[in-house]
Structure formats: C-alpha cells, structure tokens
Design an enzyme around this catalytic site. Structure first.
Site, PDB file in Angstrom:
ATOM      1  N   ASP A  48      -7.254   3.653  -5.365  1.00 32.14           N
ATOM      2  CA  ASP A  48      -6.811   3.605  -3.968  1.00 32.14           C
ATOM      3  C   ASP A  48      -5.310   3.377  -3.898  1.00 32.14           C
ATOM      4  O   ASP A  48      -4.802   2.343  -4.331  1.00 32.14           O
ATOM      5  CB  ASP A  48      -7.538   2.463  -3.234  1.00 32.14           C
ATOM      6  CG  ASP A  48      -7.089   2.320  -1.792  1.00 32.14           C
ATOM      7  OD1 ASP A  48      -7.755   2.874  -0.907  1.00 32.14           O
ATOM      8  OD2 ASP A  48      -6.060   1.640  -1.539  1.00 32.14           O
ATOM      9  N   TYR A  53       2.788   2.794  -0.327  1.00 28.18           N
ATOM     10  CA  TYR A  53       2.887   1.997  -1.555  1.00 28.18           C
ATOM     11  C   TYR A  53       3.974   2.523  -2.491  1.00 28.18           C
ATOM     12  O   TYR A  53       4.324   1.855  -3.467  1.00 28.18           O
ATOM     13  CB  TYR A  53       1.555   1.986  -2.314  1.00 28.18           C
ATOM     14  CG  TYR A  53       0.401   1.384  -1.561  1.00 28.18           C
ATOM     15  CD1 TYR A  53       0.572   0.703  -0.359  1.00 28.18           C
ATOM     16  CD2 TYR A  53      -0.901   1.512  -2.052  1.00 28.18           C
ATOM     17  CE1 TYR A  53      -0.512   0.181   0.334  1.00 28.18           C
ATOM     18  CE2 TYR A  53      -1.982   0.976  -1.377  1.00 28.18           C
ATOM     19  CZ  TYR A  53      -1.784   0.321  -0.177  1.00 28.18           C
ATOM     20  OH  TYR A  53      -2.862  -0.191   0.488  1.00 28.18           O
ATOM     21  N   HIS A 111      -3.713   4.571   8.084  1.00 26.81           N
ATOM     22  CA  HIS A 111      -3.411   3.260   7.502  1.00 26.81           C
ATOM     23  C   HIS A 111      -3.567   2.082   8.463  1.00 26.81           C
ATOM     24  O   HIS A 111      -4.002   0.999   8.063  1.00 26.81           O
ATOM     25  CB  HIS A 111      -1.994   3.285   6.917  1.00 26.81           C
ATOM     26  CG  HIS A 111      -1.804   2.355   5.768  1.00 26.81           C
ATOM     27  ND1 HIS A 111      -1.039   2.660   4.667  1.00 26.81           N
ATOM     28  CD2 HIS A 111      -2.297   1.118   5.521  1.00 26.81           C
ATOM     29  CE1 HIS A 111      -1.067   1.652   3.808  1.00 26.81           C
ATOM     30  NE2 HIS A 111      -1.814   0.707   4.304  1.00 26.81           N
TER      31      HIS A 111
END
Length: 301
Positions: A48, A53, A111
């Site tokens: 994931d 990120y 998100h």
C-alpha cells in the site's frame, strides 16, 4: 519464496484482496525498495502506497526486484487532494502508474474526503469509476470516509467503494464506522494498525498526549502469555475484529515479525479486552477538517 498464508477478502466486485499488507507511509525512498523486497520475500502480497508518500517509484522497483510475479501482488495507491477533480485525477492516475512502472493497479483510493469541496471529491471518484470500467484498476475505494461521507458519495455516484481505509488501533477502534462499512459490503482497512499515530503523530507530540498501545499492560500481558511481541498481539487483534491491517516498517526483522501472526488466536474475551482500550480520540487528522489548505502538498515532480 514465501507464499501468503493469511486471510483474504472478497471485495464487493468479486476481486480477492490479501487480508494483510505492508504500508509505506513516509518510508524514506532510499529504504522503500528493500522494505518492499523484504515484505514480498516474507509472504506479504499487498503493498500500500500513495502519491503523497513520494515513494511510488521505489515501490515499483522493489516489486520488480522481488522476483514475485506481478499478478501475485496486490498494489494499492491513492490520489491526493490537490489532484481531485475528474480530469486531474485521470492525469494523477497515469502519473502514479508511470512512477510505479506498472500497466494496471489493483486498488485506487481517494485519499481523504474534502467536505468543504465535496463535489471535487465526487468528481475524483467518478474518474476512478471510469478507470475501473476500462480495466486499468481492478477495484476502487476511499480512505478516511465517515459513514455520512460514504452515504453522500454513494448517493451521488451510484457506486459503493470496495474499501474504506481508516485509522484503527486499540486506542481508536471506530466500531460504529466499521459496522457501517460492513453493512454496505465495504472492507475496512486499518492504517496505523499498531497505534504508532498515537505515539509519533504530530497531534500527539503537539498536545503532549503521547500514548503507546504497545506498552499498555493489557497488551504486554497477552504478549507474555502467548510468547509474542506486543505488535503481534495487536495485529492479531486486528485480524480477529475483521480489518485488513497494513503496518508500516522498513526493518526486515520487524517486517518478518509483523506477518508471523497466523499460527495463534486470541480468546474472545482477550479481543474484547483490547477493544476496551478505546479512548474515542483519533491520533490523525479529523476528516471533517481536512482540505488541500490544511495539507499543502503537491505530488508532481
């Protein structure tokens, strides 16, 4: 090469998703390749990541270096709020796929909800629906959506997400939301499943209320009883309450330890005892207050 021995979930569109995975939230790019390789070597089959990120490229490199066939790996990434909107999300998906070096995704997630601009959130999800219809992603879902966010989204799109990835750990168990997910046929995925957000999160540090489920006596006592680590006790609890935990680590020994939880079970009263540690206070951001302004991050190179 280890094979995945944990549970699997059948998503609401019939796709099978491993019930345990590796999260790479804030994993440094230079450590992410090795972390993904290590996870896949130890039997993880769900990885994931997210555009936000900043390590999608390294996740892809780790997958290719692992020797595990692509079709055996369930890869998730997420579209960030600054890319919400129909066309922007389609472009963001292409960018994520390019960074990952893949030709399809297994799961694409929105998100965060943005309540102050929910139309943009809905437009982004509709773009994900297009990608699903085209076969470029096998399943789509959301992160951090409350039950009211879910109802609103479903009313406006006619589509039920396959997954809702939310903060779940012993100090914030979100039982009502997990029940709402289940009633809709949505799988609950747990981020910060060991509770690190209550120890290392910005909110905890700013408030001085630093809590660590790993050191709670109830968890430590069970770790002693079962000759396991506190992290393994909590992750086993996650499995038994029906979530899909995605613990983050870049340390090979911790990656191996985290997944070694499928040869023992907690008793029902022990599961209840861990759930009773719930404080009702989240460690992460409040989804009602999140917006691109609160997290001014761009995912573009």
């Amino acid at each position: 090469m280890a094979t995945f021995k944990g549970p699997a979930f059948r998503l609401n569109n019939g796709i099978e998703m491993p019930g345990f995975g590796l999260g790479v939230f804030r994993s440094e790019p230079e450590k992410t390749v090795a972390a993904v390789q290590s996870a896949l070597a130890h039997g993880y089959r769900l990885i994931d990541t997210a555009a936000a990120y900043m390590n999608e490229q390294q996740v892809g490199e780790g997958i290719r270096a692992s020797g595990v066939p692509r079709e055996d790996i369930f890869v998730t990434t997420k579209v960030w709020m600054t890319d919400y909107g129909y066309d922007r999300t389609l472009h963001a998906f292409d960018r994520s796929l390019r960074k990952l070096g893949l030709d399809y995704l297994d799961l694409y997630l929105t998100h965060w909800p943005v309540p102050s601009a929910f139309d943009e959130t809905v437009a982004s999800y509709k773009a994900a629906m297009k990608l699903l219809a085209e076969g470029r992603v096998r399943a789509i879902g959301v992160c951090n959506f409350s039950s009211s966010h879910l109802r609103n989204l479903i009313e406006q799109t006619g589509h039920i997400p396959a997954v809702n990835q939310i903060e779940v750990h012993p100090f914030f168990i979100q039982s009502d939301l997990r029940e709402a997910d289940e009633a809709l046929g949505i799988i609950t995925q747990a981020w910060s499943p060991i509770g690190g957000i209550k120890r290392d999160g910005e909110k905890a540090k700013a408030s001085g209320k630093v809590l660590d489920p790993l050191s709670h006596p109830s968890v430590v006592q069970l770790a002693t009883k079962y000759t396991r680590s506190p992290a393994q006790i909590i992750l086993r609890w996650q499995i038994q309450i029906g979530t899909c935990p995605i613990p983050k680590s870049v340390r090979p020994e911790r990656i191996a330890e985290n997944i070694d939880i499928f040869d023992f079970s907690l008793a029902a009263d022990e599961v209840r005892a861990i759930s009773a540690l719930d404080t009702g206070e989240r460690g992460g951001p409040d989804p009602e207050l999140v917006s691109p302004q609160t997290f001014p991050l761009t995912t573009h190179d």
